[in-house]
Design a protein around this motif. Structure first.
Motif: not given
Length: 234
Positions: A75-103
């Motif tokens: 994603f472009a610099l300056g774009t962020t998820l409203t529920h995951l502010p960019a400062p919380r993601l620096v040098d980390g991330g978030l695994d998304i549980p229960d993902a499937t090939r469809r959703s």
């Protein structure tokens, strides 16, 4: 054998790059610093997975799932998820549980897994749903413009939208650009002059901090034993 990566730039104001990758015979990679975050999907022997991969302030070593196929949206610099502010993601991330090939699950809703051809349309759906936002001040500042805000307000908004100060983001972007030029065969002296480094030792320190390779390694060793993560011209 290794980590094969291919992709394309995007003309969307919300998306920088769309990429695909496949791993074979490699279990580690050098993760190059990046001021941008990714939404990543991959299929491996362990099943289907999804994650939000945060920006990286420095070079690091990361594991690579064996014999996996990846798809990602940077994603472009300056774009962020409203529920995951960019400062919380620096040098980390978030695994998304229960993902499937469809959703997959993102901010209280199921979303269809996008593909390389509809990444921009997917980003627009996130925008319309209020899940994805963008601060245009970041683009203006990175292009050298003067935003209609006080320096303190501009710096606060920049950090809130990216997780970095303006200076830190520029250092990371410049080092990545230098790595792309060197991998394309450019001489270190030419890169110093073109990108505004003081001298070759200044370039070398930036490459060591953000890319984890010397200028010679980038230019002369296109397929190292430990591959680099995604590099593209920003």
């Amino acid at each position: 054998m290794g980590l094969e990566i291919e992709g394309r730039p995007s003309d969307s104001p919300y998306v920088s790059y769309v990429w695909r990758s496949r791993s074979e015979g490699v279990d580690r990679m050098t993760a190059v610093a990046s001021a941008r975050w990714d939404l990543v999907f991959w299929q491996s022997r362990g099943g289907f997975h999804a994650a939000v991969a945060g920006p990286e302030s420095r070079v690091s070593t990361a594991p690579v799932p064996e014999e996996a196929a990846f798809f990602g949206i940077t994603f472009a610099l300056g774009t962020t998820l409203t529920h995951l502010p960019a400062p919380r993601l620096v040098d980390g991330g978030l695994d998304i549980p229960d993902a499937t090939r469809r959703s997959f699950w993102l901010k209280d809703a199921h979303w269809p897994v996008p593909g390389p051809d509809d990444a921009e349309a997917f980003a627009q759906r996130l925008v319309r749903a209020g899940v994805l936002v963008r601060d245009p001040l970041v683009t203006e500042v990175m292009r050298g413009g003067t935003p209609d805000a006080s320096p303190r307000t501009a710096q606060r908004r920049f950090r809130a939208a990216t997780g970095f100060t303006h200076g830190a983001a520029r250092q990371i972007e410049r080092a990545r650009h230098a790595a792309v030029l060197l991998r394309g065969g450019a001489a270190a002296g030419d890169v110093v002059h073109r990108l505004g480094y003081y001298d070759e030792p200044h370039l070398a320190r930036a490459l060591g901090r953000f890319v984890g390779r010397t200028a010679g390694q980038l230019r002369d060793d296109p397929r190292p034993a430990q591959p680099l993560s995604l590099l593209y011209k920003t």
